[in-house]
Scaffold this motif. Structure first.
Motif, short mmCIF file in Angstrom:
data_model
loop_
_atom_site.label_atom_id
_atom_site.label_comp_id
_atom_site.label_asym_id
_atom_site.label_seq_id
_atom_site.Cartn_x
_atom_site.Cartn_y
_atom_site.Cartn_z
N ASP A 72 1.14 -1.12 0.08
CA ASP A 72 0.03 -0.03 0.04
C ASP A 72 0.77 1.29 0.11
N ASN A 73 1.19 1.80 -0.92
CA ASN A 73 1.86 2.82 -1.34
C ASN A 73 1.69 4.08 -0.39
N PRO A 74 0.43 4.74 -0.29
CA PRO A 74 0.25 5.80 0.63
C PRO A 74 0.51 5.39 1.82
N LYS A 75 0.37 4.24 2.44
CA LYS A 75 0.66 3.76 3.85
C LYS A 75 2.08 3.50 3.90
N ASN A 76 3.02 3.50 2.90
CA ASN A 76 4.20 2.86 3.13
C ASN A 76 4.48 1.45 3.59
N THR A 77 3.55 0.56 3.45
CA THR A 77 3.24 -0.61 4.09
C THR A 77 3.35 -1.69 3.08
N VAL A 78 4.04 -2.86 3.39
CA VAL A 78 4.35 -4.10 2.61
C VAL A 78 3.64 -5.22 3.36
N TYR A 79 2.77 -6.09 2.64
CA TYR A 79 2.17 -7.21 3.43
C TYR A 79 2.57 -8.45 2.76
N LEU A 80 2.58 -9.57 3.61
CA LEU A 80 2.79 -10.84 2.95
C LEU A 80 1.69 -11.68 3.60
N GLN A 81 0.91 -12.32 2.40
CA GLN A 81 -0.07 -13.22 2.86
C GLN A 81 0.39 -14.65 2.55
N MET A 82 0.34 -15.43 3.76
CA MET A 82 0.85 -16.87 3.66
C MET A 82 -0.03 -17.65 3.71
N ASN A 83 -0.28 -18.60 2.79
CA ASN A 83 -1.53 -19.55 2.89
C ASN A 83 -0.80 -21.06 2.82
N SER A 84 -1.36 -21.80 3.17
CA SER A 84 -0.97 -23.57 2.90
C SER A 84 0.38 -23.36 3.68
N LEU A 85 0.63 -22.94 4.96
CA LEU A 85 1.96 -23.04 5.67
C LEU A 85 2.13 -24.25 6.10
N LYS A 86 3.65 -24.50 5.86
CA LYS A 86 4.09 -25.82 6.27
C LYS A 86 5.21 -25.64 7.39
N PRO A 87 5.62 -26.72 7.92
CA PRO A 87 6.43 -26.58 9.15
C PRO A 87 7.85 -26.14 8.63
N GLU A 88 8.24 -26.17 7.26
CA GLU A 88 9.67 -25.58 6.90
C GLU A 88 9.46 -24.27 6.47
N ASP A 89 8.36 -23.67 6.72
CA ASP A 89 8.07 -22.05 6.70
C ASP A 89 8.53 -21.45 8.05
N THR A 90 8.74 -22.42 9.02
CA THR A 90 9.09 -21.84 10.39
C THR A 90 10.58 -20.86 10.18
N ALA A 91 10.41 -19.74 10.62
CA ALA A 91 11.56 -18.84 10.50
C ALA A 91 11.15 -17.47 11.12
N VAL A 92 12.20 -16.63 11.12
CA VAL A 92 12.08 -15.27 11.63
C VAL A 92 11.94 -14.52 10.26
N TYR A 93 11.03 -13.75 10.12
CA TYR A 93 10.46 -13.25 8.93
C TYR A 93 10.92 -11.64 8.86
N TYR A 94 11.78 -11.03 8.06
CA TYR A 94 12.12 -9.63 8.07
C TYR A 94 11.72 -8.95 6.84
N CYS A 95 11.22 -7.62 7.15
CA CYS A 95 11.10 -6.99 5.79
C CYS A 95 12.31 -6.33 5.62
N LYS A 96 12.52 -5.75 4.33
CA LYS A 96 13.45 -4.72 3.89
C LYS A 96 13.10 -3.76 2.74
N ALA A 97 13.37 -2.74 2.93
CA ALA A 97 12.72 -1.81 1.85
C ALA A 97 14.05 -0.90 1.65
#
Length: 121
Positions: A72-97
């Protein structure tokens, strides 16, 4: 001072969904690329997904078809919608701009503090 603040992590069961948000604030002229990375214990940080200012996206093969990045550019926000999650998706998630600051022609990379996502089997 520029800050990236992530939210939305937590514990979820395998097959479930979760949505991460990352809001940039501070003295910003423009935001170019934004992205999500993750780091699992004992592993290197890896790219998950990126999105350009015009909305072009790119995904790691391991998340294609399951994760969706948006911004959402006016809000300077990025999203990550994660579906069908798997145990191997376990991690610390970092955003970068990648930002351009007022009065500068240079681009700078900023990172969020990270948010833990744990997927239980």
């Amino acid at each position: 001072q520029v800050q990236l603040v992530e939210s939305g992590g937590g514990l979820v069961q395998a097959g479930g969904s979760q949505r991460l948000s990352c809001a940039a604030s501070g003295s910003i002229f423009s935001i170019n690329h934004m992205g999500w990375y993750r780091q699992a214990p004992g592993k290197q940080r890896e790219l998950v997904a990126t999105i350009t200012s015009s909305g072009s996206t790119d995904y790691a093969d391991s998340v294609k078809g399951r994760f969706t990045i948006s911004r959402d550019n006016p809000k300077n926000t990025v999203y990550l919608q994660m579906n069908s999650l798997k145990p191997e998706d376990t991690a610390v998630y970092y955003c970068k701009a990648q930002l351009t600051l007022p009065g500068s022609n240079s681009r700078y990379n900023y990172w969020g503090q990270g948010t833990q996502v744990t997927v239980s089997s």
